[in-house]
Scaffold this motif. Structure first.
Motif, mmCIF file in Angstrom:
data_model
loop_
_atom_site.group_PDB
_atom_site.id
_atom_site.type_symbol
_atom_site.label_atom_id
_atom_site.label_comp_id
_atom_site.label_asym_id
_atom_site.label_seq_id
_atom_site.Cartn_x
_atom_site.Cartn_y
_atom_site.Cartn_z
ATOM 1 N N ASN A 13 30.670 -13.484 -41.133
ATOM 2 C CA ASN A 13 29.698 -14.539 -40.815
ATOM 3 C C ASN A 13 28.269 -14.072 -41.054
ATOM 4 O O ASN A 13 27.430 -14.849 -41.541
ATOM 5 C CB ASN A 13 29.872 -14.980 -39.359
ATOM 6 C CG ASN A 13 31.169 -15.719 -39.125
ATOM 7 O OD1 ASN A 13 31.715 -16.343 -40.039
ATOM 8 N ND2 ASN A 13 31.691 -15.650 -37.901
ATOM 9 N N ASP A 14 27.983 -12.817 -40.715
ATOM 10 C CA ASP A 14 26.640 -12.278 -40.962
ATOM 11 C C ASP A 14 26.326 -12.297 -42.448
ATOM 12 O O ASP A 14 25.231 -12.718 -42.862
ATOM 13 C CB ASP A 14 26.543 -10.847 -40.439
ATOM 14 C CG ASP A 14 26.484 -10.777 -38.917
ATOM 15 O OD1 ASP A 14 26.418 -11.849 -38.286
ATOM 16 O OD2 ASP A 14 26.493 -9.651 -38.382
ATOM 17 N N ARG A 15 27.278 -11.838 -43.276
ATOM 18 C CA ARG A 15 27.042 -11.824 -44.716
ATOM 19 C C ARG A 15 26.854 -13.234 -45.258
ATOM 20 O O ARG A 15 26.002 -13.472 -46.128
ATOM 21 C CB ARG A 15 28.191 -11.121 -45.433
ATOM 22 C CG ARG A 15 28.149 -9.602 -45.325
ATOM 23 C CD ARG A 15 29.036 -8.959 -46.368
ATOM 24 N NE ARG A 15 30.444 -9.259 -46.157
ATOM 25 C CZ ARG A 15 31.272 -8.504 -45.446
ATOM 26 N NH1 ARG A 15 30.807 -7.405 -44.846
ATOM 27 N NH2 ARG A 15 32.546 -8.828 -45.325
ATOM 28 N N PRO A 41 26.461 -22.843 -30.837
ATOM 29 C CA PRO A 41 26.298 -21.601 -30.058
ATOM 30 C C PRO A 41 26.540 -20.346 -30.896
ATOM 31 O O PRO A 41 25.830 -19.348 -30.746
ATOM 32 C CB PRO A 41 27.349 -21.744 -28.956
ATOM 33 C CG PRO A 41 27.621 -23.198 -28.849
ATOM 34 C CD PRO A 41 27.482 -23.728 -30.240
ATOM 35 N N ALA A 42 27.564 -20.387 -31.779
ATOM 36 C CA ALA A 42 27.870 -19.206 -32.593
ATOM 37 C C ALA A 42 26.730 -18.887 -33.557
ATOM 38 O O ALA A 42 26.390 -17.714 -33.755
ATOM 39 C CB ALA A 42 29.175 -19.418 -33.362
ATOM 40 N N THR A 43 26.138 -19.924 -34.138
ATOM 41 C CA THR A 43 25.024 -19.694 -35.063
ATOM 42 C C THR A 43 23.805 -19.162 -34.321
ATOM 43 O O THR A 43 23.100 -18.271 -34.811
ATOM 44 C CB THR A 43 24.653 -20.992 -35.804
ATOM 45 O OG1 THR A 43 25.816 -21.523 -36.445
ATOM 46 C CG2 THR A 43 23.577 -20.740 -36.855
ATOM 47 N N LEU A 47 22.018 -15.559 -35.148
ATOM 48 C CA LEU A 47 20.598 -15.395 -35.459
ATOM 49 C C LEU A 47 19.909 -14.461 -34.471
ATOM 50 O O LEU A 47 19.065 -13.639 -34.857
ATOM 51 C CB LEU A 47 19.904 -16.756 -35.482
ATOM 52 C CG LEU A 47 20.248 -17.654 -36.678
ATOM 53 C CD1 LEU A 47 19.685 -19.052 -36.481
ATOM 54 C CD2 LEU A 47 19.701 -17.050 -37.970
ATOM 55 N N ALA A 48 20.269 -14.584 -33.203
ATOM 56 C CA ALA A 48 19.662 -13.711 -32.193
ATOM 57 C C ALA A 48 20.026 -12.251 -32.453
ATOM 58 O O ALA A 48 19.175 -11.353 -32.335
ATOM 59 C CB ALA A 48 20.123 -14.132 -30.802
#
Length: 395
Positions: A13-15, A41-43, A47-48
């Motif tokens: 997901n990060d990539r 919430p997952a996004t 980002l955090a």
């Protein structure tokens, strides 16, 4: 539903998020979640986390009409910086950019600053010139993650030596990437200039949808690049695409003194050879591309010269097409651009007289700074793979 370990899913997901932000630029959280397919919430958590790691930063706001303005997120350009250089017999065109591709500084250094003659300390001179460009970008050489240099010629991957580059005598005879890397304190890649144009063409030009193609450069000199299965082919000794060294007959009907049974193809289609051929057809100009442009404007009066030049060009391309049978031949460089559709038509006709495949001949979309642009794309792709794990594509 995605399955796998939480850590693996997080990395995937990060990539995906980083790749999206690099390709599309600053986005709001809601836009990003739509693209990568995560929940709100997952996004927000993604980002955090990336902000805490210094990978992404807040980048202003976007007006959304009614309601509060939406926060924009972007990749932190300071994560890595790269340098891209177009090295020619006339000097070097240099840029420094951050990992997002934002250009921080650009500078053209002439041959007095970046010499090419044998017996000069070309490595020290180049290092000084690049250090000056980095200073203009507000960084030091030590802060660069990679330097990619496009040069006429071929670098042997086994020795690091630059060959097929008679116009850069001072840059030959030693392990060039190693010497530059030691002087700069950063990883250096030296790549054939036309290969870099091919990479640029795959990323943004006429070859975005092509799997197999041959790129042919016609300008002050001549050269080529080969791409098969969306991968640039360099060859065992780095000489793939060096078609300018092919020995071919001069098929021009007007004799300008070349051996009719065999001459180096690059000597038949470089700017001096084009000028000699133009003069034999009573067309005067200062450069090969100017002669071609004048012939196009002359209409029927310039057609015999263009047809003669097309015969020479096709003689070299035919050898490559016969072996590879690519989807297309893309012509680029000042001569090709000056010739336009008429020249393409003539080259295509002559090529199809010599080979079985009816390979289309098209004009590449490469701009005048395509070598430097390709060097920058190559540097960014490599560093993004090293830093973020993103695939480097057809390199």
């Amino acid at each position: 539903m995605r399955t796998g370990s939480p850590r693996l899913l997080r990395e995937i997901n990060d990539r995906a998020a980083i790749d999206t932000l690099l390709r599309q630029g600053p986005l709001t959280r809601s836009h990003l979640e739509d693209v990568i397919g995560l929940s709100k919430p997952a996004t927000a958590q993604l980002l955090a986390r990336l902000e805490q790691e210094g990978v992404v930063v807040k980048d202003g706001v976007r007006d959304g009409g009614r309601g509060p303005r939406a926060q924009l997120w972007a990749v932190n350009g300071a994560v890595a910086r790269v340098a891209a250089v177009d090295l020619t017999p006339h000097g070097a065109d240099m840029v420094i950019a951050d990992i997002t591709g934002k250009v921080l500084a650009r500078r053209a250094a002439g041959s007095s600053e970046v010499p090419v003659l044998a017996g000069t300390d070309v490595v020290a001179a180049f290092a000084a010139a690049l250090a000056g460009t980095a200073e203009a970008a507000g960084v030091t050489l030590a802060e660069l993650h990679r330097v990619v240099i496009g040069a006429p010629g071929a670098v042997d991957p086994n020795t690091g030596r630059l060959g097929s580059a008679p116009h850069l005598p001072g840059w030959s005879g030693f392990d060039l990437p190693a010497a530059l890397g030691a002087a700069l304190g950063v990883e250096v890649t030296v790549e054939n200039d036309v290969n870099l144009v091919a990479l640029h063409e795959m990323a943004e030009g006429r070859a975005t949808e092509l799997s197999d193609f041959v790129l042919v450069w016609l300008s002050e000199g001549a050269g080529g690049a080969v791409v098969l299965d969306r991968r640039l082919r360099r060859g065992a000794a780095g000489g793939s695409g060096e078609i300018d060294w092919l020995q071919v007959p001069d098929r021009a009907r007007t004799d300008t003194g070349f051996d009719r049974f065999g001459a180096r193809w690059g000597d038949l289609v470089d700017s001096p050879a084009i000028l000699a051929l133009a003069d034999a057809h009573e067309i005067s100009a200062d450069t090969g591309w100017a002669a071609v442009g004048a012939a196009v404007k002359a209409g029927e009066a310039g057609r015999a010269f263009l047809a003669d030049l097309a015969r020479r060009v096709a003689a070299g391309i035919a050898n490559v097409v016969s072996v590879l049978d690519p989807e297309a031949v893309l012509l680029c460089g000042e001569v090709s651009r000056a010739g336009g559709d008429l020249f393409l038509e003539l080259v295509s006709h002559e090529l199809h007289e010599l080979v079985v495949p009816r390979t289309p001949v098209e004009l590449a979309a490469a701009p005048g700074d395509a070598v430097r642009a390709g060097a920058l794309q190559s540097a960014l792709a490599t560093v993004r793979e090293e830093v973020f794990g993103l695939p480097a594509g057809g390199q």
